[in-house]
Design a protein around this motif. Structure first.
Motif, PDB file in Angstrom:
ATOM      1  N   ALA A 143       0.809  -1.218   0.000  1.00  0.00           N
ATOM      2  CA  ALA A 143       0.000   0.000   0.000  1.00  0.00           C
ATOM      3  C   ALA A 143       0.844   1.271   0.000  1.00  0.00           C
ATOM      4  N   SER A 144       2.153   1.152  -0.067  1.00  0.00           N
ATOM      5  CA  SER A 144       3.024   2.313   0.139  1.00  0.00           C
ATOM      6  C   SER A 144       2.798   3.430  -0.868  1.00  0.00           C
ATOM      7  N   TYR A 145       2.578   3.113  -2.133  1.00  0.00           N
ATOM      8  CA  TYR A 145       2.386   4.165  -3.133  1.00  0.00           C
ATOM      9  C   TYR A 145       1.047   4.872  -2.934  1.00  0.00           C
ATOM     10  N   PHE A 146       0.043   4.135  -2.452  1.00  0.00           N
ATOM     11  CA  PHE A 146      -1.262   4.744  -2.179  1.00  0.00           C
ATOM     12  C   PHE A 146      -1.183   5.608  -0.921  1.00  0.00           C
ATOM     13  N   ILE A 147      -0.421   5.149   0.064  1.00  0.00           N
ATOM     14  CA  ILE A 147      -0.200   5.956   1.267  1.00  0.00           C
ATOM     15  C   ILE A 147       0.529   7.239   0.876  1.00  0.00           C
ATOM     16  N   GLY A 148       1.534   7.109   0.018  1.00  0.00           N
ATOM     17  CA  GLY A 148       2.265   8.283  -0.431  1.00  0.00           C
ATOM     18  C   GLY A 148       1.397   9.258  -1.206  1.00  0.00           C
ATOM     19  N   ALA A 149       0.469   8.724  -1.994  1.00  0.00           N
ATOM     20  CA  ALA A 149      -0.402   9.590  -2.795  1.00  0.00           C
ATOM     21  C   ALA A 149      -1.357  10.385  -1.909  1.00  0.00           C
ATOM     22  N   LYS A 181       2.041   6.176  -8.620  1.00  0.00           N
ATOM     23  CA  LYS A 181       3.015   6.932  -9.396  1.00  0.00           C
ATOM     24  C   LYS A 181       4.361   6.788  -8.702  1.00  0.00           C
ATOM     25  N   ILE A 182       5.372   6.417  -9.469  1.00  0.00           N
ATOM     26  CA  ILE A 182       6.705   6.237  -8.915  1.00  0.00           C
ATOM     27  C   ILE A 182       7.442   7.569  -9.005  1.00  0.00           C
ATOM     28  N   PRO A 183       7.841   8.135  -7.862  1.00  0.00           N
ATOM     29  CA  PRO A 183       8.547   9.418  -7.901  1.00  0.00           C
ATOM     30  C   PRO A 183       9.877   9.307  -8.640  1.00  0.00           C
ATOM     31  N   GLY A 184      10.165  10.281  -9.470  1.00  0.00           N
ATOM     32  CA  GLY A 184      11.431  10.312 -10.183  1.00  0.00           C
ATOM     33  C   GLY A 184      11.507   9.405 -11.396  1.00  0.00           C
ATOM     34  N   ALA A 185      10.408   8.743 -11.744  1.00  0.00           N
ATOM     35  CA  ALA A 185      10.414   7.862 -12.917  1.00  0.00           C
ATOM     36  C   ALA A 185      10.417   8.710 -14.190  1.00  0.00           C
ATOM     37  N   PRO A 186      11.133   8.268 -15.220  1.00  0.00           N
ATOM     38  CA  PRO A 186      11.141   9.029 -16.484  1.00  0.00           C
ATOM     39  C   PRO A 186       9.742   9.093 -17.089  1.00  0.00           C
ATOM     40  N   THR A 187       9.401  10.234 -17.626  1.00  0.00           N
ATOM     41  CA  THR A 187       8.054  10.411 -18.186  1.00  0.00           C
ATOM     42  C   THR A 187       7.964   9.984 -19.638  1.00  0.00           C
ATOM     43  N   ASN A 188       9.090   9.737 -20.289  1.00  0.00           N
ATOM     44  CA  ASN A 188       9.062   9.402 -21.714  1.00  0.00           C
ATOM     45  C   ASN A 188       9.048   7.898 -21.969  1.00  0.00           C
ATOM     46  N   GLU A 189       8.919   7.071 -20.941  1.00  0.00           N
ATOM     47  CA  GLU A 189       8.835   5.622 -21.145  1.00  0.00           C
ATOM     48  C   GLU A 189       7.754   5.025 -20.258  1.00  0.00           C
ATOM     49  N   ILE A 190       7.394   3.788 -20.546  1.00  0.00           N
ATOM     50  CA  ILE A 190       6.341   3.108 -19.790  1.00  0.00           C
ATOM     51  C   ILE A 190       6.849   2.836 -18.371  1.00  0.00           C
TER      52      ILE A 190
END
Length: 158
Positions: free
Chosen positions: A39-45, A132-141
């Motif tokens: 649940a970490s990404y949902f907690i972060g959101a 959403k993964i912080p710092g992930a590149p926006t130009n790739e999947i």
């Protein structure tokens, strides 16, 4: 060899001093690491504002923020508990499958993408929280949306 004999303390030290009334009381979450990771990404959101306040307090207190930042820390704990409660109410089956997979696969996220996708969809549909993964590149999947996981034991195409 050292001439001094080792000494081991076998007593558990518990501080029974009550917290001041200015610090809100919050029950512990009582969860192992696998459900928290799931649940970490949902907690972060949902809890980003509370997390930012807590980290700002810790930064401003120059390493002495254990007691000064308890109020903000309790808000983070309360928010995380609310996310876990909502995920359990709305997506219990998908959540349980995902965190059990994490528990059985040494917390390796890429081994559990097959169960992560239905969880992400359920949480988005019911709670409007998106991974959403912080710092992930926006130009790739993003890695969690790729059909083929290179290092996974099994290929999941769900």
């Amino acid at each position: 060899m050292a001439s001094r004999q080792p000494r081991f303390n076998q007593q558990v030290l518990i501080d029974t001093t009550p917290l001041p009334d200015s610090i809100p009381k919050v029950p512990e979450i009582g969860s192992s690491s696998a459900p928290l990771l799931s649940a970490s990404y949902f907690i972060g959101a949902r809890c980003k504002a509370y997390n930012d306040d807590y980290m700002l307090c810790k930064t401003e207190s120059n390493g002495k923020g254990e007691t000064e930042c308890l109020k903000e820390g309790r808000k983070v704990t309360r928010c995380a508990a609310s996310v876990l409660e909502d995920v359990n109410k709305s997506c219990l089956q998908q959540f349980r499958e995902h965190w059990e997979c994490l528990d059985n696969n040494n917390q390796q996220l890429w081994q559990c993408r097959r169960w992560e996708r239905p969880l992400n969809k359920c949480v988005f549909d019911n709670l409007n929280l998106e991974k959403k993964i912080p710092g992930a590149p926006t130009n790739e999947i993003p890695v969690h949306l790729r059909k083929r996981q290179i290092f996974a034991h099994s290929i999941a195409t769900q």
